[in-house]
Design a protein around this motif. Structure first.
Motif, PDB file in Angstrom:
ATOM      1  N   MET A 158      21.396  96.342 109.885  1.00 30.46           N
ATOM      2  CA  MET A 158      20.656  96.448 108.631  1.00 30.46           C
ATOM      3  C   MET A 158      21.095  97.689 107.859  1.00 30.46           C
ATOM      4  SD  MET A 158      18.374  94.002 108.018  1.00 30.46           S
ATOM      5  CE  MET A 158      17.076  94.770 107.039  1.00 30.46           C
ATOM      6  N   SER A 159      21.233  98.806 108.575  1.00 31.34           N
ATOM      7  CA  SER A 159      21.637 100.056 107.917  1.00 31.34           C
ATOM      8  C   SER A 159      23.083  99.971 107.420  1.00 31.34           C
ATOM      9  CB  SER A 159      21.479 101.236 108.873  1.00 31.34           C
ATOM     10  OG  SER A 159      22.341 101.105 109.992  1.00 31.34           O
ATOM     11  N   GLN A 160      23.975  99.362 108.219  1.00 32.16           N
ATOM     12  CA  GLN A 160      25.373  99.245 107.803  1.00 32.16           C
ATOM     13  C   GLN A 160      25.523  98.313 106.604  1.00 32.16           C
ATOM     14  OE1 GLN A 160      27.836 101.186 108.987  1.00 32.16           O
ATOM     15  NE2 GLN A 160      26.176 102.140 110.171  1.00 32.16           N
ATOM     16  N   SER A 161      24.683  97.290 106.550  1.00 24.25           N
ATOM     17  CA  SER A 161      24.691  96.404 105.396  1.00 24.25           C
ATOM     18  C   SER A 161      24.263  97.159 104.145  1.00 24.25           C
ATOM     19  CB  SER A 161      23.768  95.207 105.625  1.00 24.25           C
ATOM     20  OG  SER A 161      23.752  94.353 104.505  1.00 24.25           O
ATOM     21  N   GLU A 162      23.272  98.042 104.310  1.00 23.55           N
ATOM     22  CA  GLU A 162      22.795  98.852 103.185  1.00 23.55           C
ATOM     23  C   GLU A 162      23.865  99.834 102.744  1.00 23.55           C
ATOM     24  OE1 GLU A 162      20.403 100.273 100.202  1.00 23.55           O
ATOM     25  OE2 GLU A 162      20.158  98.479 101.449  1.00 23.55           O
ATOM     26  N   TYR A 163      24.535 100.473 103.701  1.00 29.77           N
ATOM     27  CA  TYR A 163      25.623 101.400 103.364  1.00 29.77           C
ATOM     28  C   TYR A 163      26.747 100.677 102.614  1.00 29.77           C
ATOM     29  CZ  TYR A 163      23.467 104.626 106.709  1.00 29.77           C
ATOM     30  OH  TYR A 163      22.599 105.446 107.378  1.00 29.77           O
ATOM     31  N   SER A 164      27.046  99.469 103.050  1.00 26.49           N
ATOM     32  CA  SER A 164      28.094  98.676 102.404  1.00 26.49           C
ATOM     33  C   SER A 164      27.704  98.326 100.973  1.00 26.49           C
ATOM     34  CB  SER A 164      28.354  97.390 103.198  1.00 26.49           C
ATOM     35  OG  SER A 164      28.854  97.681 104.478  1.00 26.49           O
ATOM     36  N   MET A 165      26.437  98.003 100.756  1.00 25.47           N
ATOM     37  CA  MET A 165      25.948  97.692  99.410  1.00 25.47           C
ATOM     38  C   MET A 165      26.055  98.919  98.512  1.00 25.47           C
ATOM     39  SD  MET A 165      25.100  94.541  98.947  1.00 25.47           S
ATOM     40  CE  MET A 165      24.047  94.711  97.503  1.00 25.47           C
ATOM     41  N   GLN A 166      25.696 100.080  99.042  1.00 25.51           N
ATOM     42  CA  GLN A 166      25.785 101.316  98.268  1.00 25.51           C
ATOM     43  C   GLN A 166      27.237 101.620  97.892  1.00 25.51           C
ATOM     44  OE1 GLN A 166      23.892 104.304 100.683  1.00 25.51           O
ATOM     45  NE2 GLN A 166      21.843 103.413 100.460  1.00 25.51           N
ATOM     46  N   GLU A 167      28.128 101.420  98.846  1.00 24.54           N
ATOM     47  CA  GLU A 167      29.549 101.672  98.582  1.00 24.54           C
ATOM     48  C   GLU A 167      30.091 100.671  97.577  1.00 24.54           C
ATOM     49  OE1 GLU A 167      32.901 103.855  98.721  1.00 24.54           O
ATOM     50  OE2 GLU A 167      31.013 104.318  99.737  1.00 24.54           O
ATOM     51  N   LEU A 168      29.621  99.443  97.657  1.00 24.12           N
ATOM     52  CA  LEU A 168      30.046  98.419  96.706  1.00 24.12           C
ATOM     53  C   LEU A 168      29.590  98.782  95.295  1.00 24.12           C
ATOM     54  CD1 LEU A 168      31.434  95.659  96.403  1.00 24.12           C
ATOM     55  CD2 LEU A 168      29.206  94.595  96.761  1.00 24.12           C
ATOM     56  N   THR A 169      28.401  99.336  95.179  1.00 23.65           N
ATOM     57  CA  THR A 169      27.884  99.762  93.873  1.00 23.65           C
ATOM     58  C   THR A 169      28.737 100.888  93.297  1.00 23.65           C
ATOM     59  OG1 THR A 169      25.619  99.159  94.477  1.00 23.65           O
ATOM     60  CG2 THR A 169      25.886 100.679  92.639  1.00 23.65           C
ATOM     61  N   ARG A 170      29.106 101.845  94.146  1.00 21.67           N
ATOM     62  CA  ARG A 170      29.942 102.955  93.688  1.00 21.67           C
ATOM     63  C   ARG A 170      31.333 102.462  93.293  1.00 21.67           C
ATOM     64  NH1 ARG A 170      27.100 106.035  97.845  1.00 21.67           N
ATOM     65  NH2 ARG A 170      28.616 105.322  99.415  1.00 21.67           N
ATOM     66  N   LEU A 171      31.864 101.534  94.089  1.00 22.28           N
ATOM     67  CA  LEU A 171      33.189 100.995  93.783  1.00 22.28           C
ATOM     68  C   LEU A 171      33.166 100.182  92.501  1.00 22.28           C
ATOM     69  CD1 LEU A 171      36.100 100.733  94.794  1.00 22.28           C
ATOM     70  CD2 LEU A 171      35.388  98.753  96.142  1.00 22.28           C
ATOM     71  N   ASP A 172      32.052  99.490  92.262  1.00 27.88           N
ATOM     72  CA  ASP A 172      31.910  98.687  91.048  1.00 27.88           C
ATOM     73  C   ASP A 172      31.912  99.550  89.797  1.00 27.88           C
ATOM     74  OD1 ASP A 172      31.411  95.991  89.883  1.00 27.88           O
ATOM     75  OD2 ASP A 172      29.560  96.944  89.202  1.00 27.88           O
ATOM     76  N   ALA A 173      31.579 100.836  89.951  1.00 29.19           N
ATOM     77  CA  ALA A 173      31.539 101.751  88.810  1.00 29.19           C
ATOM     78  C   ALA A 173      32.925 102.232  88.405  1.00 29.19           C
ATOM     79  CB  ALA A 173      30.651 102.957  89.136  1.00 29.19           C
ATOM     80  N   THR A 174      33.944 101.996  89.239  1.00 30.15           N
ATOM     81  CA  THR A 174      35.313 102.388  88.895  1.00 30.15           C
ATOM     82  C   THR A 174      35.926 101.328  87.978  1.00 30.15           C
ATOM     83  OG1 THR A 174      36.248 101.261  90.820  1.00 30.15           O
ATOM     84  CG2 THR A 174      35.596 103.565  91.098  1.00 30.15           C
ATOM     85  N   PRO A 175      36.926 101.699  87.165  1.00 28.81           N
ATOM     86  CA  PRO A 175      37.560 100.712  86.275  1.00 28.81           C
ATOM     87  C   PRO A 175      38.082  99.514  87.050  1.00 28.81           C
ATOM     88  CG  PRO A 175      38.264 102.932  85.710  1.00 28.81           C
ATOM     89  CD  PRO A 175      37.492 103.043  86.987  1.00 28.81           C
TER      90      PRO A 175
END
Length: 222
Positions: A158-175
């Motif tokens: 559950m925690s790793q899924s949350e970390y992955s979602m957070q990282e995906l959000t940060r990556l989505d902010a890049t061009p």
């Protein structure tokens, strides 16, 4: 065709290089330009060695320019080097700016380089997350465990899924695209796919563990 003479071109700019050029010399009394390297051939050879396109070249021999503007129909380009008096060992001065290809443009793009460094940081975090999850899956396969262990494993995924979602959000902010850096676009897409796959895997593990926990606890109560 007569013997082949070695000529050299000295390229001036950030560096000076002697570039070998072979020039055919006709037999005495033979007036056949087809047997000789012409000015146009010289332009093409210079382009191959220096990446300076013919239209950007300024070729000087003994203080005079061999041609003003490159035009394939210009009679000056059809003249043989021998007819111009160019002999073995003579120096031919070449001036011009090399053409920058697309790969070199990519390598000289500071903004793109900074964004690639950002992807390096994302990749380091993603590698760590995916490695932890893979190790846990391997551990579960070797050690079946029991209810209390399953609950810890469920919490982990559950925690790793949350970390992955957070990282995906940060990556989505890049061009999402850089027209000058196709490798950037491909690499960013690959990182996004890795995160999505890891999130899917974590969700499946959580679902599987939920089922195992419910069955074990339900069976114990009955």
């Amino acid at each position: 065709m007569g013997p082949i003479s070695e000529k050299s071109i000295r390229k001036h700019g950030e560096s000076k290089n002697k570039l070998p050029v072979r020039v055919s010399t006709p037999h005495p009394g033979v007036d056949d330009d087809d047997q000789c390297l012409t000015v146009q051939h010289l332009c093409q050879t210079i382009e191959q060695h220096t990446n300076i396109q013919p239209h950007a070249q300024k070729i000087i021999y003994r203080g005079r320019t061999l041609f003003k503007t490159f035009n394939p129909k210009d009679p000056c380009l059809k003249k043989s080097l021998s007819s111009l008096g160019i002999k073995n060992g003579d120096r031919i001065m070449v001036f011009g700016k090399p053409t920058v290809n697309e790969k070199e443009k990519e390598e000289c793009d500071p903004e793109a380089d900074e964004l690639m460094k950002v992807l390096d940081q994302h990749q380091a975090r993603i590698d760590e997350i995916c490695l932890l999850c893979r190790d846990m899956v391997d551990k579960i396969a070797k050690e079946p465990g029991a209810v209390e262990e399953w609950k810890k494993q469920r919490k982990f995924f559950m925690s790793q899924s949350e970390y992955s979602m957070q990282e995906l959000t940060r990556l989505d902010a890049t061009p999402g695209d850089l027209s000058k850096r196709q490798d950037y676009k491909a690499r960013r897409k690959a990182l996004v796919n890795r995160l999505l796959e890891n999130i899917s895997m974590c969700d499946k593990q959580v679902s599987r563990l939920d089922t195992s926990i419910q069955q074990a606890e339900g069976g114990g109560k009955s």
